[in-house]
Design a protein around this motif. Structure first.
Motif, PDB file in Angstrom:
ATOM      1  N   ARG A  24       0.824  -1.213   0.000  1.00  0.00           N
ATOM      2  CA  ARG A  24       0.000   0.000   0.000  1.00  0.00           C
ATOM      3  C   ARG A  24       0.859   1.265   0.000  1.00  0.00           C
ATOM      4  O   ARG A  24       0.523   2.253  -0.662  1.00  0.00           O
ATOM      5  CB  ARG A  24      -0.952  -0.027   1.187  1.00  0.00           C
ATOM      6  N   HIS A  25       1.961   1.234   0.739  1.00  0.00           N
ATOM      7  CA  HIS A  25       2.863   2.386   0.766  1.00  0.00           C
ATOM      8  C   HIS A  25       3.446   2.649  -0.628  1.00  0.00           C
ATOM      9  O   HIS A  25       3.456   3.794  -1.098  1.00  0.00           O
ATOM     10  CB  HIS A  25       3.989   2.136   1.776  1.00  0.00           C
ATOM     11  N   GLU A  27       2.192   1.700  -3.461  1.00  0.00           N
ATOM     12  CA  GLU A  27       1.116   2.125  -4.357  1.00  0.00           C
ATOM     13  C   GLU A  27       0.802   3.610  -4.156  1.00  0.00           C
ATOM     14  O   GLU A  27       0.561   4.338  -5.120  1.00  0.00           O
ATOM     15  CB  GLU A  27      -0.132   1.278  -4.119  1.00  0.00           C
ATOM     16  N   GLN A  28       0.856   4.056  -2.925  1.00  0.00           N
ATOM     17  CA  GLN A  28       0.638   5.468  -2.640  1.00  0.00           C
ATOM     18  C   GLN A  28       1.740   6.319  -3.280  1.00  0.00           C
ATOM     19  O   GLN A  28       1.473   7.367  -3.868  1.00  0.00           O
ATOM     20  CB  GLN A  28       0.604   5.687  -1.131  1.00  0.00           C
ATOM     21  N   ARG A  31       1.066   6.589  -7.037  1.00  0.00           N
ATOM     22  CA  ARG A  31       0.046   7.597  -7.368  1.00  0.00           C
ATOM     23  C   ARG A  31       0.609   9.018  -7.241  1.00  0.00           C
ATOM     24  O   ARG A  31       0.305   9.891  -8.048  1.00  0.00           O
ATOM     25  CB  ARG A  31      -1.179   7.419  -6.483  1.00  0.00           C
ATOM     26  N   TYR A  32       1.422   9.235  -6.227  1.00  0.00           N
ATOM     27  CA  TYR A  32       2.024  10.550  -6.017  1.00  0.00           C
ATOM     28  C   TYR A  32       2.961  10.908  -7.179  1.00  0.00           C
ATOM     29  O   TYR A  32       2.892  12.004  -7.732  1.00  0.00           O
ATOM     30  CB  TYR A  32       2.783  10.562  -4.686  1.00  0.00           C
TER      31      TYR A  32
END
Length: 149
Positions: A24-25, A27-28, A31-32
């Protein structure tokens, strides 16, 4: 600073929580980085590493049979230590495991691995379409690996 202790129990629904947290980190971060068109190489790379952690989350813990005995392998690092007689790289071994267990996402996973390698070591300039495709592969892998059984 608050410290959190994770207890890994194979019977727990939060199995391999660290892999899910890393997925999840990354993936974040993907996106950033996607907000800037000049970072398509890093979008691809973070999409791959996010996918790597999602598949580790999905696969482990795993039961193996060695010398007629069942053994519980809790994570990929343990699997790598006990199941790599040919001394393959961690990436090769994990790709083989994904292909063996989850053919449904193996194509997306291997494509991400390959373009990530190229993005990091050979060519950091990719058109937006390639990074968008990488994000779609990540989404398919994430959805497959996190869906309820």
């Amino acid at each position: 600073m608050k410290k959190v202790l994770y207890v890994m129990d194979s019977s727990s629904p939060t199995k391999n929580i660290d892999s899910l947290k890393y997925a999840r980190h990354n993936e974040q971060a993907c996106r950033y980085l996607d907000k800037k068109p000049e970072f398509t190489d890093w979008v691809i790379t973070t999409a791959f590493y996010s996918s790597l952690h999602y598949v580790r989350y999905k696969i482990f813990p795993i039961q193996l049979v060695r010398n007629g005995k069942r053994i519980q392998v809790k994570n990929f690092e343990q699997y790598y230590r006990i199941n790599n007689p040919l001394q393959r790289s961690k990436h090769e071994l994990l790709s083989d495991l994904v292909e063996e267990r989850y053919a449904e996402i193996a194509g997306d996973y291997n494509k991400l691995r390959d373009i990530s390698w190229t993005a990091r070591y050979n060519n950091y300039r990719y058109p937006r379409e390639v990074s968008n495709d990488a994000k779609k592969s990540l989404e398919r892998i994430r959805d497959f690996c996190t869906k309820e059984k």
